[in-house]
Each structure stands twice: as C-alpha cells, then as structure tokens.
Design a protein around this motif. Structure first.
Motif, PDB file in Angstrom:
ATOM      1  N   GLU A  18       0.636  -1.259   0.005  1.00 25.09           N
ATOM      2  CA  GLU A  18      -0.040   0.115  -0.032  1.00 25.09           C
ATOM      3  C   GLU A  18       0.820   1.285  -0.090  1.00 25.09           C
ATOM      4  O   GLU A  18       2.077   1.269   0.530  1.00 25.09           O
ATOM      5  CB  GLU A  18      -0.704  -0.021   1.174  1.00 25.09           C
ATOM      6  CG  GLU A  18      -1.916  -1.234   1.122  1.00 25.09           C
ATOM      7  CD  GLU A  18      -2.965  -1.078   2.359  1.00 25.09           C
ATOM      8  OE1 GLU A  18      -3.702  -2.095   2.278  1.00 25.09           O
ATOM      9  OE2 GLU A  18      -2.672  -0.457   3.249  1.00 25.09           O
ATOM     10  N   SER A  19       0.220   2.334  -0.646  1.00 23.59           N
ATOM     11  CA  SER A  19       1.112   3.472  -0.668  1.00 23.59           C
ATOM     12  C   SER A  19       1.158   4.613   0.344  1.00 23.59           C
ATOM     13  O   SER A  19       0.170   4.897   0.881  1.00 23.59           O
ATOM     14  CB  SER A  19       0.512   4.197  -1.844  1.00 23.59           C
ATOM     15  OG  SER A  19       0.954   5.602  -2.063  1.00 23.59           O
ATOM     16  N   VAL A  20       2.215   4.650   0.947  1.00 24.37           N
ATOM     17  CA  VAL A  20       2.462   5.690   2.004  1.00 24.37           C
ATOM     18  C   VAL A  20       3.839   6.191   1.616  1.00 24.37           C
ATOM     19  O   VAL A  20       4.988   5.879   1.696  1.00 24.37           O
ATOM     20  CB  VAL A  20       2.586   5.035   3.408  1.00 24.37           C
ATOM     21  CG1 VAL A  20       2.981   6.151   4.512  1.00 24.37           C
ATOM     22  CG2 VAL A  20       1.391   4.288   3.973  1.00 24.37           C
ATOM     23  N   ALA A  21       3.650   7.772   1.538  1.00 27.20           N
ATOM     24  CA  ALA A  21       4.790   8.522   1.089  1.00 27.20           C
ATOM     25  C   ALA A  21       5.476   8.844   2.426  1.00 27.20           C
ATOM     26  O   ALA A  21       4.840   9.707   3.011  1.00 27.20           O
ATOM     27  CB  ALA A  21       4.562   9.826   0.144  1.00 27.20           C
ATOM     28  N   VAL A  22       6.648   8.617   2.358  1.00 26.85           N
ATOM     29  CA  VAL A  22       7.699   9.582   3.501  1.00 26.85           C
ATOM     30  C   VAL A  22       8.006  10.537   2.989  1.00 26.85           C
ATOM     31  O   VAL A  22       8.958  10.511   1.949  1.00 26.85           O
ATOM     32  CB  VAL A  22       8.678   8.253   3.889  1.00 26.85           C
ATOM     33  CG1 VAL A  22       9.575   8.802   5.047  1.00 26.85           C
ATOM     34  CG2 VAL A  22       7.988   7.099   4.410  1.00 26.85           C
ATOM     35  N   ARG A  23       7.985  11.643   3.805  1.00 24.38           N
ATOM     36  CA  ARG A  23       8.471  13.136   3.240  1.00 24.38           C
ATOM     37  C   ARG A  23      10.024  12.938   2.910  1.00 24.38           C
ATOM     38  O   ARG A  23      10.645  12.682   4.187  1.00 24.38           O
ATOM     39  CB  ARG A  23       8.008  14.043   4.064  1.00 24.38           C
ATOM     40  CG  ARG A  23       6.476  14.453   3.998  1.00 24.38           C
ATOM     41  CD  ARG A  23       6.366  15.839   4.579  1.00 24.38           C
ATOM     42  NE  ARG A  23       4.788  16.023   4.499  1.00 24.38           N
ATOM     43  CZ  ARG A  23       4.036  15.816   5.775  1.00 24.38           C
ATOM     44  NH1 ARG A  23       4.238  15.303   6.825  1.00 24.38           N
ATOM     45  NH2 ARG A  23       2.547  16.124   5.628  1.00 24.38           N
ATOM     46  N   PRO A  24      10.484  13.134   2.128  1.00 20.57           N
ATOM     47  CA  PRO A  24      12.151  13.270   1.790  1.00 20.57           C
ATOM     48  C   PRO A  24      12.800  14.547   2.564  1.00 20.57           C
ATOM     49  O   PRO A  24      11.966  15.374   3.049  1.00 20.57           O
ATOM     50  CB  PRO A  24      12.203  13.580   0.289  1.00 20.57           C
ATOM     51  CG  PRO A  24      10.800  14.394  -0.396  1.00 20.57           C
ATOM     52  CD  PRO A  24       9.726  13.763   0.656  1.00 20.57           C
ATOM     53  N   GLY A  25      13.913  14.733   2.547  1.00 18.76           N
ATOM     54  CA  GLY A  25      14.490  15.690   3.298  1.00 18.76           C
ATOM     55  C   GLY A  25      14.597  15.541   4.697  1.00 18.76           C
ATOM     56  O   GLY A  25      14.771  14.294   5.456  1.00 18.76           O
ATOM     57  N   ALA A  26      14.620  16.667   5.523  1.00 21.22           N
ATOM     58  CA  ALA A  26      14.477  16.763   6.684  1.00 21.22           C
ATOM     59  C   ALA A  26      13.603  15.909   7.378  1.00 21.22           C
ATOM     60  O   ALA A  26      14.054  15.058   8.669  1.00 21.22           O
ATOM     61  CB  ALA A  26      14.480  18.096   7.232  1.00 21.22           C
ATOM     62  N   PRO A  27      12.433  15.840   7.225  1.00 24.91           N
ATOM     63  CA  PRO A  27      11.296  14.854   8.085  1.00 24.91           C
ATOM     64  C   PRO A  27      11.829  13.336   7.983  1.00 24.91           C
ATOM     65  O   PRO A  27      11.705  12.666   8.992  1.00 24.91           O
ATOM     66  CB  PRO A  27       9.950  14.968   7.289  1.00 24.91           C
ATOM     67  CG  PRO A  27       9.993  16.503   6.722  1.00 24.91           C
ATOM     68  CD  PRO A  27      11.516  16.535   6.050  1.00 24.91           C
ATOM     69  N   ARG A  28      12.001  12.961   7.069  1.00 21.95           N
ATOM     70  CA  ARG A  28      12.613  11.592   6.691  1.00 21.95           C
ATOM     71  C   ARG A  28      14.181  11.415   7.698  1.00 21.95           C
ATOM     72  O   ARG A  28      14.098  10.356   8.348  1.00 21.95           O
ATOM     73  CB  ARG A  28      13.094  11.121   5.143  1.00 21.95           C
ATOM     74  CG  ARG A  28      13.612   9.701   5.159  1.00 21.95           C
ATOM     75  CD  ARG A  28      14.132   9.536   3.780  1.00 21.95           C
ATOM     76  NE  ARG A  28      13.184   9.548   2.896  1.00 21.95           N
ATOM     77  CZ  ARG A  28      13.513   9.174   1.583  1.00 21.95           C
ATOM     78  NH1 ARG A  28      14.904   9.240   1.156  1.00 21.95           N
ATOM     79  NH2 ARG A  28      12.674   9.632   0.503  1.00 21.95           N
ATOM     80  N   ARG A  29      14.961  12.067   7.528  1.00 21.13           N
ATOM     81  CA  ARG A  29      16.047  12.068   8.519  1.00 21.13           C
ATOM     82  C   ARG A  29      15.884  11.995   9.759  1.00 21.13           C
ATOM     83  O   ARG A  29      16.493  11.400  10.740  1.00 21.13           O
ATOM     84  CB  ARG A  29      17.204  13.354   7.925  1.00 21.13           C
ATOM     85  CG  ARG A  29      17.681  12.992   6.575  1.00 21.13           C
ATOM     86  CD  ARG A  29      18.936  13.912   6.437  1.00 21.13           C
ATOM     87  NE  ARG A  29      18.571  15.249   6.410  1.00 21.13           N
ATOM     88  CZ  ARG A  29      18.118  15.945   5.567  1.00 21.13           C
ATOM     89  NH1 ARG A  29      18.163  15.445   4.245  1.00 21.13           N
ATOM     90  NH2 ARG A  29      17.884  17.519   5.697  1.00 21.13           N
ATOM     91  N   VAL A  30      15.015  12.944  10.381  1.00 20.66           N
ATOM     92  CA  VAL A  30      14.592  13.200  11.556  1.00 20.66           C
ATOM     93  C   VAL A  30      14.071  11.839  12.302  1.00 20.66           C
ATOM     94  O   VAL A  30      14.149  11.351  13.280  1.00 20.66           O
ATOM     95  CB  VAL A  30      13.709  14.489  12.058  1.00 20.66           C
ATOM     96  CG1 VAL A  30      13.076  14.371  13.216  1.00 20.66           C
ATOM     97  CG2 VAL A  30      14.339  15.563  11.636  1.00 20.66           C
ATOM     98  N   ALA A  31      12.986  11.314  11.402  1.00 21.85           N
ATOM     99  CA  ALA A  31      12.251  10.207  11.807  1.00 21.85           C
ATOM    100  C   ALA A  31      13.522   9.072  11.913  1.00 21.85           C
ATOM    101  O   ALA A  31      13.493   8.077  12.829  1.00 21.85           O
ATOM    102  CB  ALA A  31      11.318   9.741  10.937  1.00 21.85           C
ATOM    103  N   ALA A  32      14.170   8.824  10.726  1.00 23.45           N
ATOM    104  CA  ALA A  32      15.419   7.971  10.976  1.00 23.45           C
ATOM    105  C   ALA A  32      16.334   8.052  12.089  1.00 23.45           C
ATOM    106  O   ALA A  32      16.706   6.993  13.281  1.00 23.45           O
ATOM    107  CB  ALA A  32      16.252   7.890   9.669  1.00 23.45           C
ATOM    108  N   LEU A  33      16.685   9.258  12.411  1.00 24.55           N
ATOM    109  CA  LEU A  33      17.797   9.450  13.484  1.00 24.55           C
ATOM    110  C   LEU A  33      17.081   9.389  14.897  1.00 24.55           C
ATOM    111  O   LEU A  33      17.483   8.915  15.875  1.00 24.55           O
ATOM    112  CB  LEU A  33      18.070  10.963  13.325  1.00 24.55           C
ATOM    113  CG  LEU A  33      19.219  11.325  12.273  1.00 24.55           C
ATOM    114  CD1 LEU A  33      19.612  12.558  12.178  1.00 24.55           C
ATOM    115  CD2 LEU A  33      20.509  10.431  12.349  1.00 24.55           C
ATOM    116  N   THR A  34      15.487   9.571  14.903  1.00 30.11           N
ATOM    117  CA  THR A  34      14.865   9.198  16.107  1.00 30.11           C
ATOM    118  C   THR A  34      15.009   8.023  16.471  1.00 30.11           C
ATOM    119  O   THR A  34      15.235   7.595  17.725  1.00 30.11           O
ATOM    120  CB  THR A  34      13.509   9.850  16.133  1.00 30.11           C
ATOM    121  OG1 THR A  34      13.444  11.248  15.784  1.00 30.11           O
ATOM    122  CG2 THR A  34      12.782   9.509  17.488  1.00 30.11           C
TER     123      THR A  34
END
Length: 281
Positions: free
Chosen positions: A126-142
């Motif tokens: 199913e389609s869920v877009a993960v926002r690129p850039g800072a939002p993705r990096r913040v989620a990953a780093l969290t």
C-alpha cells in the motif's frame, strides 16, 4: 482503494483484542489479587503497563477503523500498535505469576502476533509517501538514537553485573530470574530500531516501511514507561524524575517524528509507487 484493505477480518480481530486488553488492564489496575504475588516494584511496572495499554487500545481501534476505510498510514500505525501488544503480552504471559488472566494474556499475544504477520505483506503493497529531506532524516535519526541510547542504558546495568556476578538491583527489586524487557529490547526491538533508522537514512524501502510502525511502538512503549515512572514517583520512589523526563522527551520526539514524516496526501490503499520518496536506493 484496495479491496483487500476492505476485509473486515483485521477490524474484527482488532475489536476482539481491544476488548481483551481493556478487560485485562482494568483488572490489573483495580483488582489487587491480580498482582498479589509480585514485588512492589514489579506491581508498579505492571500497572504502568496497564495504563499504557489503555492508550494502545485507542490507537488500535482508531487505526483499525481508518485502515478499513482505506488509510494506508493508519495501517502502519495499526501494525506498530500490534507490535507493542506482542511485546507487552510476552512480558505478562512469561514474567507475571500465574493468575486468572493467564489465558487472556496468551490470547492477546497470539491474536496480535498473527494479525501482524498475516497482514505485513498487504501493508507493504500500500502507498505511503515518506516525506524526503529533513522529515525523513529526523524520523530515521529518532529511531537510531533511541535504539543506541536504550541499548547503552541496559548494557551499563548488565555488563557490570556480569563482571561482578551480582544480579542488577532492578532484577532483584522486580523479583525476576531474568528481565524480559532486557531480553526483548537487546535481542529484537533495539536492533530493529537501529537497522530501520540506518535503512531509512539510505532510502531503503524496508527502512521507509518500518519507520512508522516502530515509531508508533516507541510512542506507546514510552507512554507506558512514563505511566510506570509516574506511579513510582507518586509512591515516593527516589530518583525517578531524571529518567521520567528523558523517556518523556523520547516519547514526544517519536510522536512528532511519526507525524511529520508521513505524507497524509498519499495515504490511500493501493500499489506502492516507485517515486523517490519510497523507492529503494
């Protein structure tokens, strides 16, 4: 919208799980007999988990309904809530003295585990877009920082105890042979946090898929720990404020990272697109 996401089975299963969890949690909070054989420390932790489970019931019910209506984002939150319940009920079923709720613990564990396993494949399509850039990096780093932080926290308690041959104080206070939280975290959850964070930073599809479920897990687990620490502080247990603040910050950070990393405009059921926000590198 995918017709598969319209299947009533996940919704019905979620309703059954919610009823069982609600009953078990209220019994644990209101009936002294349930934890009568536990130490005071373990009772506090169990009741904190019971309070956290009430939050999980809301998450599971709302996400199940929204998923049934076609929200793919809700499906990821639903999966993360199931992962939390599997974790919590492994602890109940194997580290709480046998009581009248034993089969309820086992039922929640089994239903949550099978519901998760049987729908992961469908959720991944199913389609869920993960926002690129800072939002993705913040989620990953969290996820990455949380995984490393708690691993170091547990190891600073476990390694000196192994060297000295004296069990950790937390173990004796809880009256346990081994701490199931240490086992589950170090063997499964924290490596998953770190691996997901690293994969998401690299744009790997697995990391982008598992980010939302593990952040949901982190929010719910953090909420239950905060509840347990709050009960401990209320009972006069010393030195609870610093860890309470730390876990509260992790919980809030996980919730914000989850919220801002997912693109609600691309959250309907359907085949996963191969655009830059979701494709593997």
């Amino acid at each position: 919208m995918s017709t598969a996401s319209r299947s009533p089975l996940p919704l019905v299963t979620s309703l059954v799980i919610c009823v069982l969890v609600l009953g078990a949690s209220l019994a644990g909070l209101l009936i002294p007999e349930i934890y009568a054989r536990e130490t005071a420390n373990w009772v506090t932790q169990a009741r904190g988990q019971d309070l956290g489970n009430l939050v999980a019931v809301v998450f599971l019910l709302v996400s199940a309904v929204l998923r049934f209506r076609g929200s793919a984002i809700a499906g990821r939150v639903w999966l993360g809530t199931l992962l939390y319940l599997v974790y919590a009920y492994v602890v109940y079923a194997m580290a709480v003295h046998f009581n009248r709720l034993f089969l309820v613990y086992v039922a929640v564990l089994g239903l949550s585990a099978y519901a998760a396993m049987l729908t992961i494949g469908r959720l991944r399509s199913e389609s869920v877009a993960v926002r690129p850039g800072a939002p993705r990096r913040v989620a990953a780093l969290t996820l990455l920082v949380t995984g490393v932080l708690f691993a170091l926290l547990w190891l600073t308690e476990i390694v000196p105890a192994m060297v000295s041959g004296v069990p950790p104080r937390s173990l004796t206070d809880a009256g346990l042979v081994a701490n199931p939280i240490h086992v589950l975290d170090l063997a499964l959850v924290l490596p998953a946090f770190v691996a997901t964070g690293v994969a998401a930073l690299r744009g790997r599809r697995a990391g982008l898929f598992w980010g939302a479920p593990w952040l949901t897990f982190s929010v719910l687990m953090g909420a239950s720990i905060v509840c347990a620490m709050g009960l401990a502080a209320a009972s006069g247990t010393p030195d609870t404020v610093p860890p309470l603040v730390l876990v509260s910050l992790v919980t809030v950070a996980s919730g914000l990272a989850l919220w801002f990393s997912l693109d609600t405009r691309a959250s309907r059921g359907g085949r996963e697109p191969h655009g830059p926000s979701v494709a593997a590198s």
